[in-house]
Write an enzyme that holds these catalytic residues in place. Structure first.
Site, PDB file in Angstrom:
ATOM      1  N   PRO A 565       0.797  -1.233   0.000  1.00 28.55           N
ATOM      2  CA  PRO A 565       0.000   0.000   0.000  1.00 28.55           C
ATOM      3  C   PRO A 565       0.826   1.278   0.000  1.00 28.55           C
ATOM      4  O   PRO A 565       0.362   2.310   0.502  1.00 28.55           O
ATOM      5  CB  PRO A 565      -0.755  -0.126   1.330  1.00 28.55           C
ATOM      6  CG  PRO A 565       0.279  -0.721   2.250  1.00 28.55           C
ATOM      7  CD  PRO A 565       1.056  -1.695   1.391  1.00 28.55           C
ATOM      8  N   ASP A 566       2.033   1.239  -0.521  1.00 25.04           N
ATOM      9  CA  ASP A 566       2.982   2.346  -0.359  1.00 25.04           C
ATOM     10  C   ASP A 566       2.440   3.685  -0.852  1.00 25.04           C
ATOM     11  O   ASP A 566       2.525   4.708  -0.158  1.00 25.04           O
ATOM     12  CB  ASP A 566       4.287   2.016  -1.083  1.00 25.04           C
ATOM     13  CG  ASP A 566       4.887   0.697  -0.635  1.00 25.04           C
ATOM     14  OD1 ASP A 566       4.175  -0.329  -0.725  1.00 25.04           O
ATOM     15  OD2 ASP A 566       6.040   0.677  -0.201  1.00 25.04           O
ATOM     16  N   HIS A 567       1.902   3.702  -2.082  1.00 24.87           N
ATOM     17  CA  HIS A 567       1.461   4.980  -2.651  1.00 24.87           C
ATOM     18  C   HIS A 567       0.263   5.541  -1.904  1.00 24.87           C
ATOM     19  O   HIS A 567       0.191   6.754  -1.645  1.00 24.87           O
ATOM     20  CB  HIS A 567       1.127   4.815  -4.136  1.00 24.87           C
ATOM     21  CG  HIS A 567       2.313   4.456  -4.973  1.00 24.87           C
ATOM     22  ND1 HIS A 567       2.681   3.152  -5.208  1.00 24.87           N
ATOM     23  CD2 HIS A 567       3.232   5.224  -5.617  1.00 24.87           C
ATOM     24  CE1 HIS A 567       3.770   3.127  -5.969  1.00 24.87           C
ATOM     25  NE2 HIS A 567       4.117   4.364  -6.224  1.00 24.87           N
ATOM     26  N   VAL A 568      -0.670   4.689  -1.552  1.00 26.22           N
ATOM     27  CA  VAL A 568      -1.848   5.187  -0.840  1.00 26.22           C
ATOM     28  C   VAL A 568      -1.483   5.544   0.598  1.00 26.22           C
ATOM     29  O   VAL A 568      -2.007   6.525   1.155  1.00 26.22           O
ATOM     30  CB  VAL A 568      -3.001   4.174  -0.915  1.00 26.22           C
ATOM     31  CG1 VAL A 568      -2.738   2.923  -0.111  1.00 26.22           C
ATOM     32  CG2 VAL A 568      -4.304   4.825  -0.468  1.00 26.22           C
ATOM     33  N   GLY A 570       1.348   6.799   1.518  1.00 28.80           N
ATOM     34  CA  GLY A 570       1.965   8.117   1.417  1.00 28.80           C
ATOM     35  C   GLY A 570       0.933   9.223   1.366  1.00 28.80           C
ATOM     36  O   GLY A 570       1.091  10.290   1.972  1.00 28.80           O
TER      37      GLY A 570
END
Length: 806
Positions: A565-568, A570
């Site tokens: 879930p890295d982008h969300v 962030g």
């Protein structure tokens, strides 16, 4: 008009005093939910009988668990827009609101046809967020979207699955949920700008575009295991990337490892007993390990007879990132989630209680879970706002919303890059802080070059300062910078900054107005908090990896290519930062937001978790309650695919007409969703037979023309040339001094009146702006900077800019 009962706990939350009208049913209601958690007063306005999502599956005793998960803590009012009294009551609420979220105005069959152009004209200080499947304008404006459709058209589906197998739809509603989170971030950017200028905005948010930006963007920052190779360069079929984050069978299940940094390989080498076959120092390089035909079989043999718990314990002891693959029950029963109070048992109806996420934010060390149960539907004439409203500040006029904010970015890899970039794109002065002895792992490339396309895309519009925080003088210098900053971002393993003497208390004493944001794999507290964490390990520990596989292949795990879930996560951190900056206007004090990536994933599973706890999931972690057909089907051509999704009886009849199957349309056993689910295999065969004679885009056009959600599967390399993305201005070609060729990056995060396109300043080399930042932020002169350079307290850019070939 009745005065609302004020929840005292909500008054101290960051968005206390912010007034939000929510007219967004379905998954889009998550937008209002995130704002509720941060303290906004969210009033949901619905048609007289309510929106249809009050009956969306999964259900328990006639209660929608998905509705409950997305609407806790809101107040709800029914309005008949054809009635003058109700219409006037709605107009009064809107006139005193700050943000209006809607997702139905543009639909011709809308059950709640509010007049958005008239509302925008009458309320110039209002931020209006219009959420639609494909945007209010463009070649797909009237098309129908579902989560699989968004996966297909964003390039995500083309990367999910295994070579030689069909593309694999990710579980749940990841695309839509990530898209709605992106929408909330943009709404708060626009609201912050409104507080500065007094001007509102109308945001035209396409769920497809937002999903492509916030789930796993094809033209954004990629994981360090890619070694700088962008998704647009992937092979045509599903890429075989299982070696990046390999999964191994062990004595009682499976474990996953993420061996990326040289020191992690050193730990694994020691743990395995220093095997001679891998003693070559070249194995410290990621490309050497990936190329070895013997390494993964050796690791598999090493863990085969060990138990998951022992492997995790020993991995931590040797500094090796490793996690057990848990199923959802194991995750939910863990001591870690209990210690963090990650779930609350909520009474969603009289006598009906279910576990639901206790919020995805921790604010100043306390969870920001929604207060109150599921909103009942009251007459609109009883509606009024809580407490005083935050007034327009008119701080200073600026060309970009976040202009004037100073941000120190200690973040690394994807979460760190994404959280800082979205702030830099909106005008903040973001300074990436590194030590050249320990550079950001995302700087590594497969060919050893000093810049990659993905790093350049993920770090644009930032400056770079290199400093040794382990040195006393470096720490003192950083604290001086912190005294001038508005925001500090980090995403280290909990305890890292504390070990450097830069704990939150120290930073806040230095500057009480600081806003701190930290993101970690499993949160700042709890038994798992000190684990080494990457997205693939978080997915394994939360049960998602076990769900992201082919039904007929228990070992066909297929999530290795997706950065989630890295982008969300962030963006969730950035939402928390903006909320605390808004609170600072009211209180003149800073604060701290903490985000657990594991809890972000679990929040996206909330309805299924509640259903399982109430015995509605029939033994499956996520019940298949979709209508039929609902899936990916082969089309004419080589490795060509089309998503087809039927939502209801009307879609079913229209599908049958297009594919020429009147016999199916007349079959009484297929007249309901329940009947179609029972006959899924038969229906899938009929759809596949028709699609076999059609190219994907032709099939999509025929089905979308009659309102059936369908989509051709696009590859990442196709996106910049697709008519929808061209018309929406989603991508643009840019240059980076160290790269010979121009490349595509994300452009507009939303279509808006007041938010300009992001600038495109090149990503920095390590230490490229060290002297510049020290002069501008601290007023140091050159002799003082030279002393710091000579002592090694700070470092300047060492690598030269590589000129493009003539």
């Amino acid at each position: 008009m009745m005065a609302p009962v004020v929840d005292e706990a909500m008054l101290d939350r960051p968005l206390s005093g912010v007034r939000v009208i929510d007219c967004a049913p379905g998954t889009a209601a998550l937008a209002g939910q995130l704002l509720v958690e941060l303290g906004a007063d969210v009033v949901r306005i619905e048609p007289p009988r309510g929106f249809s999502d009050r009956m969306s599956t999964p259900l328990h005793d006639g209660i929608s668990l998905s509705f409950a998960a997305r609407n806790l803590g809101k107040r709800a009012f029914a309005a008949d827009l054809t009635d003058e009294v109700d219409r006037n009551a709605v107009d009064r609420l809107i006139a005193e609101a700050d943000i209006l979220i809607e997702a139905s105005w543009s639909r011709p069959d809308s059950a709640f046809p509010i007049d958005i152009p008239a509302i925008v004209a009458a309320n110039p200080g209002l931020v209006v967020l219009s959420i639609s499947d494909f945007g209010l304008e463009g070649p797909l404006a009237h098309a129908q979207g579902t989560d699989p459709v968004f996966h297909a058209l964003s390039g995500e589906l083309a990367r999910s699955g295994l070579p030689g197998r069909p593309p694999l739809l990710p579980p749940g509603e990841l695309a839509t949920q990530c898209a709605v989170t992106h929408a909330v971030y943009l709404a708060l950017v626009a609201y912050w700008y409104r507080l500065r200028t007094g001007r509102g905005d109308h945001l035209d948010l396409s769920l497809l575009d937002a999903a492509g930006l916030a789930l796993d963007p094809g033209y954004g920052i990629a994981g360090s295991a890619t070694a700088g190779v962008p998704p647009s360069k992937f092979p045509r079929g599903r890429p075989d990337v299982r070696h990046r984050y390999p999964i191994f069978p062990c004595a009682d299940g499976h474990v996953r490892m993420c061996i990326l940094a040289p020191r992690q390989w050193d730990g694994l080498f020691e743990w395995m007993g220093r095997p001679a076959a891998f003693a070559d120092p070249a194995f410290r390089l990621i490309q050497k390990r990936f190329a070895s035909p013997d390494l993964l079989p050796a690791i598999a043999a090493f863990v085969r007879d060990r138990k998951r718990e022992d492997i995790e314990r020993d991995g931590q002891r040797f500094g090796v990132p490793v996690a057990a693959l848990l199923d959802l029950d194991e995750t939910l029963a863990s001591d870690h989630l209990a210690a963090r109070s990650a779930f609350n048992v909520v009474e969603i109806a009289p006598g009906v209680k279910a576990p639901l996420p206790n919020g995805v934010f921790e604010i100043d060390g306390s969870r920001a879970g929604p207060a109150g149960g599921m909103a009942r539907l009251d007459p609109i004439t009883q509606a009024s706002w809580f407490g005083p409203r935050l007034p327009v500040q008119r701080i200073m006029m600026a060309d970009r919303p976040l202009e004037g904010l100073k941000v120190l970015n200690l973040g690394v890899i994807v979460v760190g890059a994404e959280q800082s970039r979205v702030l830099a794109d909106q005008g903040a002065d973001v300074v990436k802080v590194e030590n050249q002895a320990y550079p950001d792992g995302n700087r590594q490339t497969h060919d050893g070059s000093i810049m990659s396309v993905t790093f350049a895309a993920g770090h644009r519009n930032q400056r770079a300062l290199a400093i040794d925080l382990r040195d006393a003088a470096g720490k003192a210098l950083f604290l001086r910078l912190a005294g001038e900053a508005d925001v500090i971002l980090s995403n280290f393993k909990p305890g890292t900054l504390e070990s450097l003497g830069l704990d939150p208390a120290t930073l806040m004493r230095t500057n009480p107005r600081l806003v701190l944001s930290d993101s970690s794999a499993f949160g700042a507290t709890g038994p798992w908090s000190r684990r080494l964490g990457y997205g693939p390990l978080v997915r394994a520990s939360t049960g998602l990896s076990g769900l992201w596989r082919y039904d007929d292949d228990p070992a066909g795990f297929s999530d290795a290519v997706t950065v989630y879930p890295d982008h969300v996560a962030g963006r969730i951190g950035a939402i928390g930062v903006l909320a605390l900056l808004i609170r600072r206007l009211r209180t003149d004090r800073g604060g701290r937001v903490s985000v657990s990536q594991a809890e972000v994933i679990l929040s996206h599973m909330a309805p299924a978790i509640a259903a399982r706890a109430l015995g509605q999931a029939d033994g499956a972690p996520i019940a298949d309650d979709h209508d039929a057909p609902w899936g990916v089907f082969p089309c004419a051509g080589n490795d060509e695919w089309c998503v087809v999704t039927v939502r209801d009886d009307r879609d079913w009849q229209r599908l049958c007409a297009v594919i020429g199957r009147d016999d199916l349309a007349r079959d009484a056993s297929l007249a309901t969703a329940a009947g179609r689910r029972q006959a899924r295999a038969r229906i899938d065969d009929a759809v596949a037979a028709w699609l076999a004679d059609h190219a994907p885009r032709d099939a999509m056009a025929l089905l979308q023309d009659v309102g059936v959600p369908a989509a051709a599967m696009l590859r990442v390399a196709e996106l910049p040339h697709h008519p929808h993305y061209i018309e929406r201005g989603q991508f643009r070609l840019v240059e980076q001094p160290q790269l010979a060729d121009p490349f595509h990056v994300e452009n507009m995060p939303v279509r808006a009146v007041g938010l300009p396109d992001p600038p495109q300043r090149p990503a920095p080399l390590s230490g490229e702006h060290t002297a510049e930042v020290l002069v501008e932020w601290l007023g140091l002169d050159w002799p003082a900077i030279e002393q710091l350079l000579d002592r090694g307290t700070v470092q300047a850019m060492r690598a030269p800019v590589v000129a493009k070939p003539a």
